[in-house]
Design a protein around this motif. Structure first.
Motif, PDB file in Angstrom:
ATOM      1  N   PRO A 199     -10.004 -42.262 -40.282  1.00  0.00           N
ATOM      2  CA  PRO A 199      -9.471 -42.698 -38.976  1.00  0.00           C
ATOM      3  C   PRO A 199      -7.989 -43.055 -39.069  1.00  0.00           C
ATOM      4  CG  PRO A 199     -11.522 -43.862 -39.498  1.00  0.00           C
ATOM      5  CD  PRO A 199     -11.117 -43.118 -40.739  1.00  0.00           C
ATOM      6  N   ILE A 200      -7.285 -42.929 -37.951  1.00  0.00           N
ATOM      7  CA  ILE A 200      -5.830 -43.113 -37.972  1.00  0.00           C
ATOM      8  C   ILE A 200      -5.433 -44.557 -38.287  1.00  0.00           C
ATOM      9  CG2 ILE A 200      -5.282 -41.152 -36.478  1.00  0.00           C
ATOM     10  CD1 ILE A 200      -5.010 -43.035 -34.143  1.00  0.00           C
ATOM     11  N   GLY A 201      -6.323 -45.497 -38.006  1.00  0.00           N
ATOM     12  CA  GLY A 201      -6.005 -46.908 -38.279  1.00  0.00           C
ATOM     13  C   GLY A 201      -6.200 -47.306 -39.725  1.00  0.00           C
ATOM     14  N   SER A 202      -6.705 -46.411 -40.534  1.00  0.00           N
ATOM     15  CA  SER A 202      -6.958 -46.819 -41.929  1.00  0.00           C
ATOM     16  C   SER A 202      -5.884 -46.253 -42.852  1.00  0.00           C
ATOM     17  CB  SER A 202      -8.344 -46.346 -42.372  1.00  0.00           C
ATOM     18  OG  SER A 202      -8.364 -44.937 -42.421  1.00  0.00           O
ATOM     19  N   LYS A 203      -5.753 -46.881 -44.033  1.00  0.00           N
ATOM     20  CA  LYS A 203      -4.754 -46.397 -44.994  1.00  0.00           C
ATOM     21  C   LYS A 203      -5.448 -45.383 -45.895  1.00  0.00           C
ATOM     22  CE  LYS A 203      -1.458 -48.148 -48.429  1.00  0.00           C
ATOM     23  NZ  LYS A 203      -1.078 -46.802 -48.706  1.00  0.00           N
ATOM     24  N   PRO A 204      -5.027 -44.116 -45.802  1.00  0.00           N
ATOM     25  CA  PRO A 204      -5.750 -43.106 -46.588  1.00  0.00           C
ATOM     26  C   PRO A 204      -5.490 -43.255 -48.082  1.00  0.00           C
ATOM     27  CG  PRO A 204      -4.045 -42.098 -45.190  1.00  0.00           C
ATOM     28  CD  PRO A 204      -3.912 -43.567 -45.039  1.00  0.00           C
ATOM     29  N   VAL A 209      -6.631 -37.518 -45.737  1.00  0.00           N
ATOM     30  CA  VAL A 209      -5.653 -37.325 -44.646  1.00  0.00           C
ATOM     31  C   VAL A 209      -6.169 -38.057 -43.405  1.00  0.00           C
ATOM     32  CG1 VAL A 209      -4.759 -35.069 -45.388  1.00  0.00           C
ATOM     33  CG2 VAL A 209      -6.759 -35.159 -43.877  1.00  0.00           C
ATOM     34  N   ARG A 210      -5.221 -38.500 -42.583  1.00  0.00           N
ATOM     35  CA  ARG A 210      -5.639 -39.128 -41.329  1.00  0.00           C
ATOM     36  C   ARG A 210      -6.069 -38.052 -40.343  1.00  0.00           C
ATOM     37  NH1 ARG A 210      -1.041 -42.533 -42.024  1.00  0.00           N
ATOM     38  NH2 ARG A 210      -1.667 -44.594 -42.760  1.00  0.00           N
ATOM     39  N   ASN A 211      -6.941 -38.439 -39.449  1.00  0.00           N
ATOM     40  CA  ASN A 211      -7.456 -37.523 -38.432  1.00  0.00           C
ATOM     41  C   ASN A 211      -6.397 -37.288 -37.357  1.00  0.00           C
ATOM     42  OD1 ASN A 211      -8.893 -36.206 -36.427  1.00  0.00           O
ATOM     43  ND2 ASN A 211      -9.943 -38.074 -35.742  1.00  0.00           N
ATOM     44  N   SER A 212      -5.647 -36.222 -37.512  1.00  0.00           N
ATOM     45  CA  SER A 212      -4.642 -35.913 -36.480  1.00  0.00           C
ATOM     46  C   SER A 212      -5.219 -34.973 -35.424  1.00  0.00           C
ATOM     47  CB  SER A 212      -3.400 -35.289 -37.115  1.00  0.00           C
ATOM     48  OG  SER A 212      -3.729 -34.081 -37.767  1.00  0.00           O
ATOM     49  N   ASN A 213      -6.277 -34.280 -35.749  1.00  0.00           N
ATOM     50  CA  ASN A 213      -6.795 -33.284 -34.805  1.00  0.00           C
ATOM     51  C   ASN A 213      -7.351 -33.883 -33.518  1.00  0.00           C
ATOM     52  OD1 ASN A 213      -6.068 -31.272 -36.485  1.00  0.00           O
ATOM     53  ND2 ASN A 213      -8.131 -30.702 -37.149  1.00  0.00           N
ATOM     54  N   SER A 214      -8.026 -35.040 -33.640  1.00  0.00           N
ATOM     55  CA  SER A 214      -8.620 -35.609 -32.415  1.00  0.00           C
ATOM     56  C   SER A 214      -7.548 -35.947 -31.392  1.00  0.00           C
ATOM     57  CB  SER A 214      -9.438 -36.859 -32.740  1.00  0.00           C
ATOM     58  OG  SER A 214     -10.610 -36.484 -33.427  1.00  0.00           O
ATOM     59  N   ALA A 215      -6.451 -36.552 -31.854  1.00  0.00           N
ATOM     60  CA  ALA A 215      -5.379 -36.930 -30.922  1.00  0.00           C
ATOM     61  C   ALA A 215      -4.779 -35.685 -30.280  1.00  0.00           C
ATOM     62  CB  ALA A 215      -4.307 -37.718 -31.661  1.00  0.00           C
ATOM     63  N   MET A 216      -4.584 -34.651 -31.090  1.00  0.00           N
ATOM     64  CA  MET A 216      -3.990 -33.415 -30.574  1.00  0.00           C
ATOM     65  C   MET A 216      -4.944 -32.723 -29.592  1.00  0.00           C
ATOM     66  SD  MET A 216      -4.388 -29.995 -31.208  1.00  0.00           S
ATOM     67  CE  MET A 216      -5.059 -29.953 -32.849  1.00  0.00           C
ATOM     68  N   GLY A 232     -16.633 -39.938 -33.378  1.00  0.00           N
ATOM     69  CA  GLY A 232     -16.198 -40.238 -34.757  1.00  0.00           C
ATOM     70  C   GLY A 232     -15.956 -39.008 -35.629  1.00  0.00           C
ATOM     71  N   ILE A 233     -15.750 -39.211 -36.870  1.00  0.00           N
ATOM     72  CA  ILE A 233     -15.442 -38.106 -37.782  1.00  0.00           C
ATOM     73  C   ILE A 233     -16.724 -37.648 -38.476  1.00  0.00           C
ATOM     74  CG2 ILE A 233     -14.102 -37.461 -39.829  1.00  0.00           C
ATOM     75  CD1 ILE A 233     -12.157 -39.804 -38.916  1.00  0.00           C
ATOM     76  N   GLY A 234     -17.013 -36.370 -38.383  1.00  0.00           N
ATOM     77  CA  GLY A 234     -18.220 -35.819 -39.003  1.00  0.00           C
ATOM     78  C   GLY A 234     -18.000 -35.581 -40.488  1.00  0.00           C
ATOM     79  N   PRO A 235     -18.955 -35.975 -41.319  1.00  0.00           N
ATOM     80  CA  PRO A 235     -18.819 -35.731 -42.757  1.00  0.00           C
ATOM     81  C   PRO A 235     -19.246 -34.303 -43.107  1.00  0.00           C
ATOM     82  CG  PRO A 235     -20.853 -36.894 -42.317  1.00  0.00           C
ATOM     83  CD  PRO A 235     -20.206 -36.667 -40.986  1.00  0.00           C
ATOM     84  N   ASP A 236     -18.967 -33.884 -44.325  1.00  0.00           N
ATOM     85  CA  ASP A 236     -19.409 -32.567 -44.776  1.00  0.00           C
ATOM     86  C   ASP A 236     -20.828 -32.681 -45.344  1.00  0.00           C
ATOM     87  OD1 ASP A 236     -17.007 -31.246 -44.090  1.00  0.00           O
ATOM     88  OD2 ASP A 236     -16.041 -31.932 -45.929  1.00  0.00           O
ATOM     89  N   ARG A 237     -21.725 -33.297 -44.575  1.00  0.00           N
ATOM     90  CA  ARG A 237     -23.138 -33.393 -44.949  1.00  0.00           C
ATOM     91  C   ARG A 237     -23.976 -33.002 -43.751  1.00  0.00           C
ATOM     92  NH1 ARG A 237     -23.833 -38.488 -45.220  1.00  0.00           N
ATOM     93  NH2 ARG A 237     -21.631 -39.037 -45.305  1.00  0.00           N
ATOM     94  N   LYS A 238     -24.932 -32.138 -43.970  1.00  0.00           N
ATOM     95  CA  LYS A 238     -25.657 -31.535 -42.858  1.00  0.00           C
ATOM     96  C   LYS A 238     -26.325 -32.539 -41.920  1.00  0.00           C
ATOM     97  CE  LYS A 238     -26.934 -26.850 -44.027  1.00  0.00           C
ATOM     98  NZ  LYS A 238     -28.081 -25.951 -44.167  1.00  0.00           N
ATOM     99  N   GLU A 239     -27.070 -33.477 -42.503  1.00  0.00           N
ATOM    100  CA  GLU A 239     -27.883 -34.370 -41.657  1.00  0.00           C
ATOM    101  C   GLU A 239     -27.008 -35.198 -40.726  1.00  0.00           C
ATOM    102  OE1 GLU A 239     -31.003 -34.445 -40.802  1.00  0.00           O
ATOM    103  OE2 GLU A 239     -30.977 -32.623 -42.031  1.00  0.00           O
ATOM    104  N   ALA A 240     -25.997 -35.851 -41.338  1.00  0.00           N
ATOM    105  CA  ALA A 240     -25.123 -36.721 -40.551  1.00  0.00           C
ATOM    106  C   ALA A 240     -24.344 -35.899 -39.521  1.00  0.00           C
ATOM    107  CB  ALA A 240     -24.171 -37.465 -41.475  1.00  0.00           C
ATOM    108  N   LEU A 241     -23.952 -34.714 -39.917  1.00  0.00           N
ATOM    109  CA  LEU A 241     -23.218 -33.833 -39.018  1.00  0.00           C
ATOM    110  C   LEU A 241     -24.092 -33.447 -37.821  1.00  0.00           C
ATOM    111  CD1 LEU A 241     -20.497 -32.490 -38.834  1.00  0.00           C
ATOM    112  CD2 LEU A 241     -21.363 -30.588 -40.190  1.00  0.00           C
ATOM    113  N   ARG A 242     -25.333 -33.164 -38.131  1.00  0.00           N
ATOM    114  CA  ARG A 242     -26.288 -32.782 -37.098  1.00  0.00           C
ATOM    115  C   ARG A 242     -26.420 -33.887 -36.037  1.00  0.00           C
ATOM    116  NH1 ARG A 242     -31.438 -29.678 -36.935  1.00  0.00           N
ATOM    117  NH2 ARG A 242     -32.626 -30.753 -35.352  1.00  0.00           N
ATOM    118  N   ASP A 243     -26.526 -35.137 -36.494  1.00  0.00           N
ATOM    119  CA  ASP A 243     -26.667 -36.250 -35.539  1.00  0.00           C
ATOM    120  C   ASP A 243     -25.460 -36.324 -34.605  1.00  0.00           C
ATOM    121  OD1 ASP A 243     -29.021 -36.836 -36.760  1.00  0.00           O
ATOM    122  OD2 ASP A 243     -28.247 -38.544 -37.927  1.00  0.00           O
ATOM    123  N   LEU A 244     -24.268 -36.125 -35.182  1.00  0.00           N
ATOM    124  CA  LEU A 244     -23.060 -36.210 -34.345  1.00  0.00           C
ATOM    125  C   LEU A 244     -22.971 -35.030 -33.385  1.00  0.00           C
ATOM    126  CD1 LEU A 244     -20.436 -37.566 -36.895  1.00  0.00           C
ATOM    127  CD2 LEU A 244     -21.274 -38.712 -34.845  1.00  0.00           C
TER     128      LEU A 244
END
Ligand code: AMP
Ligand code: MG
Length: 412
Positions: A199-204, A209-216, A232-244
């Motif tokens: 997220p953009i508010g956190s220190k990477p 990298v910070r999530n610049s795509n959502s703002a754009m 929110g940001i989807g992880p590179d894991r199938k189950e969690a991605l599926r829920d989002l």
């Protein structure tokens, strides 16, 4: 593309892909809901009713000049002398009829007194004792806008489906529409994916990298008139991605970014497939943005945009924006290409339609375009400097300095 992708896998040209998006969206035929909004809130929205003129426009024969209202048949030659009967100002009307050989002083915007049919500009007159000298002949309806010449009472002046901008706002105001029926803004879910994205508010961390795509993407969606819904940001894991993705399917359209390339952890397409998605294309012959995916899942259109920020920006601007315009109720608004003169030669490898972040300016009255930034992968500093893209078509030879080339202005 991943090995083993099904037979609906296609790599389309830019034009084919755009046509595919147009056909799919326009044939879906889901009429958006409507709501009533005040004129001040209607900018960028799409009209959901036909607008008719409530009276003739203009409602009277209107003077476009300060001068003298005359009977044109009295003024067939230079230096005619007329008797002045009085004056009519804007916001007033002349009470009596102007007879032969007479005239009235008139101001811009005032209705012509009855009997008169033309206005002589004050510059072409001079007072002579108690009369007015008209220095040149005049034709009927010179310097007059004829009653009803812009629109007749009851005539349709704006069609349903029109996007409302400044000109439309002025017309709506003039016909007395304080409130107008517009289509409800479609909600567009924005779901970036990637384990390295924070997220953009956190220190990477140094490897994040910070999530610049959502703002754009939200800015592009907003400029298209729709309501962005950042998930929110989807992880590179199938189950969690599926829920989002399931959550995102509550929106009218889905914009996913990242995870559509050939990487081992690019799961976006797999998850969409498991959810029953139909894919209309998986890959377009454009640079950047080649891995772009477009389809429909459980009734909702989705774009799987490449995660690379510039690719995401280009594909969203080219395809998702046009798709949104259909959901907005105003039909398919193709990206607009204009022409400008290229300042410096550009190397182009044939085969892919290329979109390069660029600066479009006016120099010595001529539109010119030059590239910005280093034109490398994900160059956001360059993008921020750009106000458009240089477009080089797939089979076009490398354009040279001074050539007229296509440019696509960025939406503001
Ligand atoms: P991918 O399409 O997932 O292979 O990502 C391509 C590149 O884009 C990688 O360098 C990512 O780190 C970057 N990227 C992906 N998503 C985002 C995002 N939301 N914001 C900024 N960069 C991103
Ligand atoms: Mg990724």
């Amino acid at each position: 593309m991943k090995p083993g992708t099904p037979a609906d896998t296609k790599m389309l040209s830019f034009e084919q892909a755009l046509a595919e998006v147009e056909t799919r969206l326009t044939s879906a035929g889901v009429p958006p809901a409507t709501e009533s909004v005040s004129l001040g809130e209607a900018g960028g929205r799409v009209l959901a009713e036909d607008i008719k003129a409530d009276r003739d426009y203009p409602p009277f024969n209107r003077s476009t000049r300060d001068g003298f209202a005359v009977r044109s048949q009295d003024v067939t030659h230079a230096d005619t002398l007329l008797t002045l009967d009085g004056e009519v100002r804007a916001g007033e009307y002349f009470q009596t009829e102007i007879g032969p050989g007479h005239c009235a002083a008139i101001m811009t915007g005032a209705p012509l007194p009855s009997g008169t049919d033309a206005v002589v500009m004050v510059e072409h007159t001079s007072p002579q004792s108690d009369k007015i000298r008209i220095e040149r002949p005049i034709a009927s309806f010179e310097n007059v806008v004829h009653k009803g010449s812009e629109a007749r009472e009851g005539q349709r002046v704006l069609p349903k489906g029109r996007r409302l901008r400044a000109g439309e706002a002025a017309l709506l105001a003039s016909v007395g529409k304080e409130k107008v029926a517009v289509y409800v803004r479609p909600r567009v879910a924005i779901l970036p994916t990637g384990d390295e994205v924070v997220p953009i508010g956190s220190k990477p961390e140094w490897y994040q990298v910070r999530n610049s795509n959502s703002a754009m993407l939200a800015a592009v969606v907003d400029s298209a008139g729709a309501a962005p819904w950042e998930i929110g940001i989807g992880p590179d894991r199938k189950e969690a991605l599926r829920d989002l993705i399931v959550k995102a399917m509550e929106a009218d359209m889905l914009l996913l970014s990242g995870g559509v390339s050939m990487g081992k952890y690019d799961f976006v397409e797999d998850v969409l497939e498991e959810l029953g998605a139909e894919f209309y294309f998986r890959g377009v012959a454009i640079r950047p943005g080649k891995p772009l995916v477009f389809g429909r899942v459980q009734g909702k259109f989705f774009f799987g945009l490449p995660g690379n920020p510039v690719s995401s920006f280009v594909t969203c601007t080219l395809f998702a924006r046009a798709a949104i315009s259909v959901l907005m109720g105003c039909g398919f608004e193709r990206p607009l290409f204009l022409r400008a003169r290229l300042e410096k030669s550009v190397h182009h490898k044939a085969g892919l339609t290329t979109f390069m972040p660029a600066r479009i300016d006016t120099r010595n009255t001529e539109p010119v375009v030059s590239l910005v930034g280093w034109q490398g992968s994900g160059d956001l500093v360059g993008v921020a400097e750009a106000n458009g893209f240089l477009v080089v078509h797939a089979e076009q030879p490398s354009p040279a300095a001074g050539d007229w080339v296509d440019v696509m202005p960025m939406a503001s």
